[in-house]
Write an enzyme that holds these catalytic residues in place. Structure first.
Site, PDB file in Angstrom:
ATOM      1  N   GLY A 174     -12.493  26.844  30.160  1.00  0.00           N
ATOM      2  CA  GLY A 174     -13.083  25.862  29.262  1.00  0.00           C
ATOM      3  C   GLY A 174     -12.529  24.486  29.546  1.00  0.00           C
ATOM      4  O   GLY A 174     -11.484  24.356  30.179  1.00  0.00           O
ATOM      5  N   PRO A 175     -13.228  23.448  29.070  1.00  0.00           N
ATOM      6  CA  PRO A 175     -12.768  22.081  29.302  1.00  0.00           C
ATOM      7  C   PRO A 175     -11.399  21.831  28.656  1.00  0.00           C
ATOM      8  O   PRO A 175     -10.988  22.609  27.798  1.00  0.00           O
ATOM      9  CB  PRO A 175     -13.843  21.216  28.637  1.00  0.00           C
ATOM     10  CG  PRO A 175     -14.892  22.127  28.160  1.00  0.00           C
ATOM     11  CD  PRO A 175     -14.445  23.526  28.285  1.00  0.00           C
ATOM     12  N   GLY A 177      -8.496  20.742  26.278  1.00  0.00           N
ATOM     13  CA  GLY A 177      -8.419  20.464  24.854  1.00  0.00           C
ATOM     14  C   GLY A 177      -9.225  21.380  23.961  1.00  0.00           C
ATOM     15  O   GLY A 177      -9.348  21.132  22.770  1.00  0.00           O
ATOM     16  N   LYS A 180      -7.272  26.583  24.868  1.00  0.00           N
ATOM     17  CA  LYS A 180      -6.953  27.748  25.699  1.00  0.00           C
ATOM     18  C   LYS A 180      -5.470  28.119  25.570  1.00  0.00           C
ATOM     19  O   LYS A 180      -5.133  29.271  25.339  1.00  0.00           O
ATOM     20  CB  LYS A 180      -7.283  27.446  27.164  1.00  0.00           C
ATOM     21  CG  LYS A 180      -8.748  27.144  27.398  1.00  0.00           C
ATOM     22  CD  LYS A 180      -9.043  26.855  28.842  1.00  0.00           C
ATOM     23  CE  LYS A 180      -8.416  25.582  29.360  1.00  0.00           C
ATOM     24  NZ  LYS A 180      -8.911  24.360  28.707  1.00  0.00           N
ATOM     25  N   THR A 181      -4.622  27.118  25.703  1.00  0.00           N
ATOM     26  CA  THR A 181      -3.199  27.380  25.590  1.00  0.00           C
ATOM     27  C   THR A 181      -2.869  27.910  24.194  1.00  0.00           C
ATOM     28  O   THR A 181      -2.097  28.852  24.022  1.00  0.00           O
ATOM     29  CB  THR A 181      -2.408  26.090  25.875  1.00  0.00           C
ATOM     30  OG1 THR A 181      -2.874  25.548  27.110  1.00  0.00           O
ATOM     31  CG2 THR A 181      -0.940  26.355  25.975  1.00  0.00           C
ATOM     32  N   HIS A 396     -27.386  -8.377  21.823  1.00  0.00           N
ATOM     33  CA  HIS A 396     -27.284  -7.192  22.679  1.00  0.00           C
ATOM     34  C   HIS A 396     -27.368  -5.918  21.832  1.00  0.00           C
ATOM     35  O   HIS A 396     -28.202  -5.047  22.067  1.00  0.00           O
ATOM     36  CB  HIS A 396     -25.971  -7.253  23.458  1.00  0.00           C
ATOM     37  CG  HIS A 396     -25.733  -6.096  24.375  1.00  0.00           C
ATOM     38  ND1 HIS A 396     -25.910  -6.178  25.727  1.00  0.00           N
ATOM     39  CD2 HIS A 396     -25.339  -4.824  24.118  1.00  0.00           C
ATOM     40  CE1 HIS A 396     -25.638  -5.002  26.276  1.00  0.00           C
ATOM     41  NE2 HIS A 396     -25.285  -4.166  25.308  1.00  0.00           N
ATOM     42  N   GLU A 397     -26.532  -5.848  20.815  1.00  0.00           N
ATOM     43  CA  GLU A 397     -26.523  -4.640  19.980  1.00  0.00           C
ATOM     44  C   GLU A 397     -27.830  -4.513  19.194  1.00  0.00           C
ATOM     45  O   GLU A 397     -28.335  -3.412  19.013  1.00  0.00           O
ATOM     46  CB  GLU A 397     -25.332  -4.638  19.014  1.00  0.00           C
ATOM     47  CG  GLU A 397     -23.965  -4.610  19.684  1.00  0.00           C
ATOM     48  CD  GLU A 397     -23.832  -3.568  20.777  1.00  0.00           C
ATOM     49  OE1 GLU A 397     -24.438  -2.478  20.656  1.00  0.00           O
ATOM     50  OE2 GLU A 397     -23.147  -3.850  21.771  1.00  0.00           O
ATOM     51  N   HIS A 400     -30.316  -2.828  21.422  1.00  0.00           N
ATOM     52  CA  HIS A 400     -30.150  -1.372  21.433  1.00  0.00           C
ATOM     53  C   HIS A 400     -30.726  -0.775  20.157  1.00  0.00           C
ATOM     54  O   HIS A 400     -31.470   0.206  20.175  1.00  0.00           O
ATOM     55  CB  HIS A 400     -28.657  -0.991  21.444  1.00  0.00           C
ATOM     56  CG  HIS A 400     -27.955  -1.201  22.754  1.00  0.00           C
ATOM     57  ND1 HIS A 400     -28.456  -0.746  23.931  1.00  0.00           N
ATOM     58  CD2 HIS A 400     -26.762  -1.780  23.038  1.00  0.00           C
ATOM     59  CE1 HIS A 400     -27.586  -1.045  24.904  1.00  0.00           C
ATOM     60  NE2 HIS A 400     -26.561  -1.689  24.385  1.00  0.00           N
TER      61      HIS A 400
END
Ligand code: ADP
Ligand code: MG
Ligand code: ZN
Length: 586
Positions: A174-175, A177, A180-181, A396-397, A400
């Site tokens: 898995g990615p 974080g 897993k540990t 600009h924002e 978007h």
């Protein structure tokens, strides 16, 4: 250094300090008293005690000539190659090198040679582990599978009664974080057996053979403690594909890996040893590791989904006093893509922020600010931005935001802000309503359009582009490229994939031809990518041109308020009707 020293000592001729003819003349005139011949080197002394040094000529008459003039001749052996002080120097260098190597680790001198080949595994006894499955949330499937292992370790015979064999090795994939540990430690806590924990990089050492010796030692130790668990974190450090060492094998790693394979074959699962390994790069692992009888069970640990995130937040919120206005479900909703580690970090940051302000509970505002800090970088209060820059950011924002508002079926707007942060001057945040696993082509096109909206708005209002849109363009082009190359979404090239240079992956498989297609196709791909981006850009120009009035409204409100949430934005644009479906380019 050694080489240089040796060359120096063996090959350093002392320069002759007299010409051969002159020497012969000296002999004839009776000035020379004695001659020492060391092999090919001749040292002569005259009556006044002057020394002459030169090489013995290859002339059989040389010695008779000297005898004729009554010169004393001493024949001596070859000179020693390395003088005494040279050996001392060499020894010193060697000691220095050894000292540098061993001194990298704080080990006391007498024991270092012996502990060098010991495995670095840490033995954790069951009573030391405080983590249990309850501390790991949001990865139910993985937990389910691992629970079976725990049951096996508690009572191996229950499973092997009918001749079945438990897996020897379990690979957590898995990615970074995703826990897993943490999961591995939880198993140790639950199973109540000794737990050897080691990281793949602990095997890797500059000396060939040390890694392999450490693997051997690890298994010898483990056998003394069975039933037990061996956990190898980040196994890709040793388990890398054996072809992977580009340009001359990596002898050491290969030996270590081979030893690991041998050891894994060498014990029987009835012995009660289970090897668990974790990695985020399963693609570069050596296939021999994944074969049945070794790491034959693969447990995926994916990033959490909405419910998983809420569960993880609950786990970590146990330690933190929360104000009543905090709704962890809402927090989970607003953190798509966060892993377990990110969420833990989020609550931690929020707790620190609240503590700094002297609050005794963490409220929603702290969490919100912590999230912005993690996602966008720290707020830069001290930064001085000019009025022009602020206007640019606002338009600009607004660009978007207006595109995102107009397009149907995109993720709803959560927040627009032009508060400068360490990484940006402004931001548009959208939140997915529900988690998506696949994305239709339409969605991607709209995503590109939203990304380009900022640039288009700037050009409309200020008549020129600025550097502020660089990031947006990069992301837009990347999506377009993936559409063409990975998802087969281009009309001209059809439903084909064109694997691009995943550099590490290719090297790992020992394949150096990075591209599996022709020059001509490469050109077509570029053309297609350009087409997609251009069409989106044109559509944006058309849309913003048509609704320029609303762009001004949005930008001006942003300049005053700095931050607008989704609701406010909807109210501002209430007399603008969003588009209907089916009008998108590409
Ligand atoms: P990995 O080994 O997968 O890179 P870790 O297990 O080291 O990730 O996770 C780091 C930290 O993130 C953990 O100590 C824990 O606090 C938190 N964390 C990650 N995943 C989870 C999860 N599923 N449940 C609870 N906490 C988690
Ligand atoms: Mg880890
Ligand atoms: Zn932008």
């Amino acid at each position: 250094m050694l080489l240089i020293l040796i060359i120096l000592f063996f090959n350093s001729p002392e320069p002759a300090n007299i010409s051969y003819n002159a020497f012969l003349e000296e002999v004839r005139s009776g000035h020379i008293e004695e001659v020492h011949i060391h092999g090919s080197r001749v040292e002569a002394r005259d009556v006044r005690g002057h020394k002459y040094i030169f090489y013995k000529p290859n002339n059989p008459d040389f010695i008779p000539f000297l005898r004729r003039y009554l010169v004393k001749i001493y024949l001596e052996g070859e000179p020693r190659g390395i003088p005494f002080w040279g050996w001392i120097l060499l020894g010193g260098v060697l000691v220095g090198v050894l000292f540098l190597i061993f001194n990298r680790r704080p080990v006391s001198f007498p024991s270092q040679f012996f502990s060098f080949v010991r495995s670095r595994a840490r033995l954790i006894r069951p009573e030391e582990v405080k983590v249990s499955f309850q501390d790991v949330a949001g990865v139910e499937e993985a937990k389910e599978e691992l629970r079976e292992v725990v049951e096996f370790l508690k009572d191996p015979h229950k499973f092997t009664r009918l001749g079945g064999r438990m897996p020897k090795g379990i690979l957590l994939v898995g990615p970074p974080g995703t826990g897993k540990t943490l999961l591995a430690r939880a198993i140790a806590g639950e199973a109540g057996v000794p737990f050897f924990s080691i990281s793949g990089s602990d095997f890797v050492e500059v000396f060939v053979g040390v890694g392999a010796a450490r693997v051997r030692d690890l298994f010898v130790q483990a056998k003394k403690y069975c039933p037990c668990i061996i956990f190898i974190d980040e196994i890709d450090a040793v388990g890398r594909h054996r072809m992977a060492a580009a340009g001359g094998g990596h002898e050491e790693r290969e030996q270590t890996l081979n030893q690991l394979l041998v050891e894994m074959d060498g014990f029987e699962s009835q012995d009660g040893i289970v090897v668990i390994a974790a990695t985020n790069r399963p693609d570069i692992l050596d296939p021999a590791l994944l074969r049945p009888g070794r790491f034959d069970r693969r447990v995926e640990v994916p990033p959490p989904d909405l419910r998983g995130r809420e569960a993880i937040l609950r786990v970590h919120a146990r330690r933190i006093p929360l104000a009543p206005d905090v709704d962890l479900a809402v927090v989970a909703k607003s953190t798509p893509g966060f892993t377990g580690a990110d969420l833990a970090n989020l609550l931690n940051e929020a707790a620190l922020l609240a503590a700094r302000q002297g609050k005794d509970r963490v409220d929603m505002e702290d969490i919100e600010r912590a999230k912005d800090k993690i996602l966008l970088g720290r707020e830069r209060k001290g930064i001085i931005i000019t009025e022009e820059e602020k206007q640019l950011a606002a338009y600009h924002e607004a660009g978007h935001a207006l595109i995102a508002y107009l397009l149907p079926g995109v993720d709803p707007i959560y927040k627009v802000s032009i508060i400068p942060r360490s990484r940006t001057l402004g931001v548009l945040q959208q939140l997915p309503i529900d988690e998506r696993h696949v994305y239709p082509r339409d969605y991607l096109i709209k995503k590109i359009m939203i990304l380009l909206g900022g640039r288009v708005a700037e050009e409309y209002v200020f008549g020129q582009a600025s550097t502020g849109a660089g990031d947006d363009l990069e992301k837009a082009v990347e999506i377009a490229r993936k559409m063409v190359c990975e998802w087969g979404m281009s009309d001209n090239l059809g439903p084909l994939v064109f694997p691009s240079g995943d550099y590490l992956g290719h090297i790992a498989r020992g394949c150096f031809d990075m591209r599996g297609y022709s020059e001509e196709t490469a050109r077509k791909i570029d053309k297609e990518v350009e087409n997609i981006v251009r069409k989106c850009y044109e559509k944006d120009r058309e849309l913003l041109g048509k609704h320029i009035k609303y762009l001004h409204i949005l930008a001006e409100t942003l300049l005053e308020e700095e931050t607008l949430d989704g609701e406010t934005l909807k109210k501002l644009l209430s007399d603008l009707e969003p588009l209907k479906n089916g009008v998108f380019p590409g």
